[in-house]
Design a protein around this motif. Sequence first.
Motif, short mmCIF file in Angstrom:
data_model
loop_
_atom_site.label_atom_id
_atom_site.label_comp_id
_atom_site.label_asym_id
_atom_site.label_seq_id
_atom_site.Cartn_x
_atom_site.Cartn_y
_atom_site.Cartn_z
N CYS A 53 84.25 -23.13 78.05
CA CYS A 53 85.13 -23.19 79.06
C CYS A 53 85.54 -24.81 79.27
CB CYS A 53 84.88 -22.87 80.43
SG CYS A 53 84.89 -21.09 80.75
N VAL A 54 84.27 -25.56 79.09
CA VAL A 54 84.61 -27.26 79.19
C VAL A 54 84.97 -27.43 77.98
CG1 VAL A 54 82.99 -29.20 79.09
CG2 VAL A 54 82.47 -27.28 80.37
N THR A 55 84.56 -26.78 76.53
CA THR A 55 85.43 -27.16 75.32
C THR A 55 86.80 -26.82 75.34
OG1 THR A 55 83.23 -26.48 74.36
CG2 THR A 55 85.04 -26.97 72.86
N THR A 56 87.17 -25.78 76.16
CA THR A 56 88.55 -25.24 76.24
C THR A 56 89.30 -26.44 76.90
OG1 THR A 56 88.05 -22.87 76.26
CG2 THR A 56 90.18 -23.71 76.85
N ALA A 57 88.66 -26.96 78.02
CA ALA A 57 89.42 -28.02 78.67
C ALA A 57 89.48 -29.10 77.88
CB ALA A 57 88.42 -28.46 80.23
N ALA A 58 88.58 -29.66 77.06
CA ALA A 58 88.70 -30.60 76.31
C ALA A 58 89.60 -30.45 75.11
CB ALA A 58 87.26 -30.98 75.43
N ILE A 59 89.72 -29.31 74.25
CA ILE A 59 90.75 -29.15 73.52
C ILE A 59 92.21 -29.30 74.24
CG2 ILE A 59 91.99 -27.30 72.18
CD1 ILE A 59 89.08 -26.11 71.57
N ARG A 60 92.22 -28.83 75.16
CA ARG A 60 93.41 -28.95 76.20
C ARG A 60 93.83 -30.23 76.29
NH1 ARG A 60 93.79 -23.59 80.09
NH2 ARG A 60 94.93 -25.08 81.27
N GLY A 61 93.01 -30.73 76.92
CA GLY A 61 93.16 -32.28 77.42
C GLY A 61 93.55 -33.35 75.95
N LEU A 62 92.92 -32.84 74.90
CA LEU A 62 93.09 -33.80 73.81
C LEU A 62 94.29 -33.41 72.81
CD1 LEU A 62 89.39 -34.11 72.80
CD2 LEU A 62 90.89 -35.88 73.66
N ALA A 63 94.87 -32.27 73.15
CA ALA A 63 95.86 -31.93 72.31
C ALA A 63 97.13 -32.86 72.18
CB ALA A 63 96.55 -30.51 72.80
N PRO A 64 97.83 -32.67 71.06
CA PRO A 64 98.87 -33.89 70.66
C PRO A 64 100.20 -33.47 71.74
CG PRO A 64 98.60 -32.31 68.83
CD PRO A 64 97.52 -31.92 69.69
N VAL A 122 90.63 -35.67 83.03
CA VAL A 122 91.92 -36.36 83.15
C VAL A 122 91.73 -37.46 84.07
CG1 VAL A 122 94.32 -36.40 83.44
CG2 VAL A 122 93.20 -34.68 81.92
N ALA A 123 91.35 -37.08 85.21
CA ALA A 123 91.21 -37.92 86.44
C ALA A 123 90.09 -38.99 86.11
CB ALA A 123 90.83 -37.23 87.63
N ALA A 124 88.93 -38.82 85.41
CA ALA A 124 88.11 -39.64 85.13
C ALA A 124 88.26 -40.32 83.62
CB ALA A 124 86.80 -39.22 85.07
N ALA A 125 89.21 -40.11 82.97
CA ALA A 125 89.36 -40.42 81.55
C ALA A 125 89.22 -41.73 81.45
CB ALA A 125 90.85 -40.06 81.10
N ASN A 126 89.94 -42.62 82.35
CA ASN A 126 89.98 -44.16 82.11
C ASN A 126 88.96 -44.94 82.84
OD1 ASN A 126 92.29 -44.31 80.07
ND2 ASN A 126 93.35 -43.69 81.57
N SER A 186 78.72 -33.69 87.02
CA SER A 186 78.06 -33.19 88.06
C SER A 186 78.81 -33.08 89.21
CB SER A 186 76.71 -34.21 88.44
OG SER A 186 76.03 -33.53 89.52
N ASP A 187 79.42 -34.00 89.67
CA ASP A 187 80.20 -33.87 90.97
C ASP A 187 81.11 -32.64 90.71
OD1 ASP A 187 78.97 -35.80 92.07
OD2 ASP A 187 80.04 -37.66 91.88
N MET A 188 81.92 -32.66 89.32
CA MET A 188 83.05 -31.88 89.14
C MET A 188 82.58 -30.39 89.18
SD MET A 188 84.65 -31.58 85.42
CE MET A 188 84.98 -33.41 85.21
N PHE A 189 81.26 -30.08 88.73
CA PHE A 189 80.81 -28.79 88.67
C PHE A 189 80.33 -28.17 90.15
CE2 PHE A 189 79.30 -29.68 84.26
CZ PHE A 189 80.50 -29.35 83.71
N ILE A 190 79.94 -29.19 90.96
CA ILE A 190 79.58 -28.85 92.15
C ILE A 190 80.79 -28.72 93.07
CG2 ILE A 190 78.43 -29.81 94.40
CD1 ILE A 190 76.36 -29.36 92.51
N ILE A 197 88.21 -28.18 85.37
CA ILE A 197 87.41 -29.33 84.46
C ILE A 197 88.53 -30.14 83.87
CG2 ILE A 197 85.88 -29.53 82.65
CD1 ILE A 197 84.98 -26.33 83.37
N GLN A 198 89.63 -29.56 83.46
CA GLN A 198 90.48 -30.37 82.50
C GLN A 198 91.07 -31.53 83.54
OE1 GLN A 198 93.71 -28.27 80.79
NE2 GLN A 198 94.85 -30.23 80.30
N ASP A 199 91.23 -31.23 84.82
CA ASP A 199 92.01 -32.08 85.69
C ASP A 199 90.85 -33.18 86.12
OD1 ASP A 199 94.22 -30.57 85.94
OD2 ASP A 199 93.66 -29.79 87.83
N GLY A 200 89.43 -32.63 86.09
CA GLY A 200 88.38 -33.71 86.35
C GLY A 200 88.30 -34.62 85.26
#
Lengths: 513, 379
Positions: free
Chosen positions: B330-341, B200-204, B170-174, B195-198
């Motif tokens: 777009c969200v899925t693209t961010a996830a695919i990019r973030g999870l890429a090997p 990654v920043a929250a990943a852990n 929610s914070d990311m989209f606002i 979205i990808q940055d968000g």
Amino acid sequence: MLSVLIWVPLIGAAIVAWWPGEISSLHLRRVTLAITVGLLVWNIAIVTQFNPDLDGMQLSEYVPWIEQIGFNYQVGIDGISLPMVCLNSLLTVVAIYSSDRHIDRPRLYYALLLLINFGVTGTFLAQDLLLFFLFYELELIPLYFLIAIWGGERRAYAATKFLLYTALSGILVLASFLGVVWFSGAATFGYEPLREAVLPLGTQIILLSGLLVAFGIKIPFFPFHTWLPDAHVEASTPISVLLAGVLLKMGTYGLLRFGLGLFPEAWQVLAPWLATWAAVSALYGALAAISQKDMKKVVAYSSIAHMAFILLAFAAATPLSLVASVCQMVSHGLISGLLFLLVGVVGKKTGTRDVDQLRGLLNPERGLPLIGSLMILGAMASAGIPGMVGFIAEFMLFRGSFPVFPVQTLLCMVGTGLTAVYFLLMINKVFFGRLSERVENLPRVYWSDRLPAVALAIAVVIFGLQPNWLVRWSEHNTNSLMLGARRSQNIGLVNQVNQTMTLPMANSGVIDN
Amino acid sequence: MVSINLKPSKHPLAEYIYHLEAGAAMLQDSPGNVLEVVGILKSYGIVLDAYYRNLIYIADHQFLVLFPFFKYFNGEVSVDKLLRHWWHDRINFEYAEYCMRAMMWHGGGGLDSYLDSPEFKALAEKAIEAKLKGNFVMLSLHKLFPEFLPEQIRQLCYYSALGQFWRVMSDMFIDLSDRYDRKEITSIPQVVQHIQDGLVAAANNPITYQVTINGQVYEIIPPSVGLTFLMDTAVPYVEAVFFRGTPFPGTISYNAQAAQIPLEQSDFIYGALYADPLPIGGAGIPPTLLMQDMRHFLPPYLHDIYRRGRREEDDLRVQICQSFQKSMFCVTTAAIRGLAPHPLDTSDPDQQRANRIYLETWMNRFIPSRLVDVNRGEM
């Protein structure tokens, strides 16, 4: 009082046609609507003046015209014509309201609609045979132009076919009427005097046959029906509403008033054949409807089937069946008017009426959900589902006809059962499933598109829940037609066959019970 | 753009593989798409804010309340709110529960494994005993049906986990909308990057859950379990809600006529990326609730575009659904990019080959999706 109903539309047509100066289509529509709404209110005033407990004509008006040939301006209203006149007024308002706001040649269009109203009202109110014929013929001309000018691609063909068929119908009506006066030696074309005339049975059968073919074309019955589907398909939606709702009723009204009214003995001789004709026409209409791909043709063939039930009721000629026949005329007028309006909206918004191309129109956001819901309601009413006027009319009709012609009635009931088949086939294809690709982005449906159909749907339900508001007007007058038939038996004009037929008629006074 | 080090892909969606390899998104970049995606994500962000607050409230304050009549009221029950609730002109918290149940039903990630572990069972049992202390009827019933209440707690864990996940989203989209308003976001790749940055920043970020019963705190998912935002909530959420969907009647009603309901759980492909927007508005179809909620919070610039549609506002929810679907790609693209090997812009041929296999595997799942449709700009 009645002349206002007849002549105001004519004056209105003249005003609309020759209104001085430029006037927009929208203004013309408003003027025409104001005139017809005024007439509807006048109709309601007439209803309040009408006493359903009296026999014979009420509010009669008589003006001598061409007395040398016994032709006079003679109008009156009874329980048979009153519902027809009201239906005509209502559907004319609906037709004008649902007309295209920016129609081409609006002066001519609205003037012709008012002329139709003039002709139809005159037909239902005329108490002189020649006057009836004049109004009956007069309505053909505006309807011909309305189809030929504002119709679909094959409008010229459909309009000409309509004109040829119905002109032949007019000629046969005129010939039969002239025959009645000629053979009876009467000095007048007045309806009541001619009912008292005594004619040999053979002459009656010949004259009645002429009327049967004439009105059989107009209603229409199989095999005289071929003009109707073409006319409906090519006519615009408001014209289809009028055609199915009111104009076809001129045929059934004429058959009841003049066929049964003037030739009761001959009627009873031919009655078994008429009942069989009704069953064949009903089954033909229903089976033909099943095979149609154009939604308008489905409704048109449905009309042929449902109008045939009225012939069955006339043939049985029991008190209940005759009241039911008037009820069925109104019921069919409302339901077919509703269905044609809905098909019109579907055609206008999607650009097609082909059931193979449409799908999923009940989609709540992108489809036509209210139109689809009303279509389901209309189909249910047409199939005789309780709670709607179609059930009341058909139940009384079959109940009244069964004691006299059980086999034919059962066959007609199969026809009404098939109503559910062809309408559900159509509704399932057009309204259920996923919206087909070609109609995924339909234009918006406005309340002005829905309002006329909603009004008719409300009427269908109200008369279904409170049928007495519809039935009470006709009972006395249809009974008096029965009395005319019985009186004729007493003076020995009816043969043994007929006497055996009258037994069930006399015993089938279900409505009194 | 085709990599010079790799042979052209023979995949039917090769075009999209090249887009991703070139740093673009699966959704075409255009000013219209940027406006739609950012606008719809703003309204989604507002709705998610309401959803996550309610999910957390239920998890924390409706713990083992067997008849939670007022669970959607966030503790503020009044006649006005009650009437508004029945009138249905409100946030449809039911949608959040549909998504929660979808996650729970499809499972996946560390949370699913943990909830089947003896450690969870022991902690849940402690909380149950504390909650039912002195309630002999319930304690007896618990002894008779020992799996019932733990299952309720498993569900409450998903309430909490999804609430924590959506708080971040929610914070990311606002924030995305604010950046668009400041003209910092002007293209779809920038949206994806945000979205990808968000993510990654929250990943852990740790995912934990504890409840307070009679003043004492009971750990249900302690920090020591090591559940994290990205792998234990975000990825299972995307899998369940974007790719598989909610297995409830109504969602797939029209497909049922065509015998398209899958027999196997893993064959469900009715997620947000596959959903047909046209049935939106039908009774009992959960995404309708989300569209219904978002329509109250559309930014004016997006609402104006919808009003200019052929049906004007008649098909507002369908139009929202179409935009929402674009944003979810777009969200899925961010996830695919973030999870890429490997980074997708790598110049190492081996890494490129590994990425190509990774992307082709993803694209296999997109073949029956709405990917081509949202890029065709149809409807």
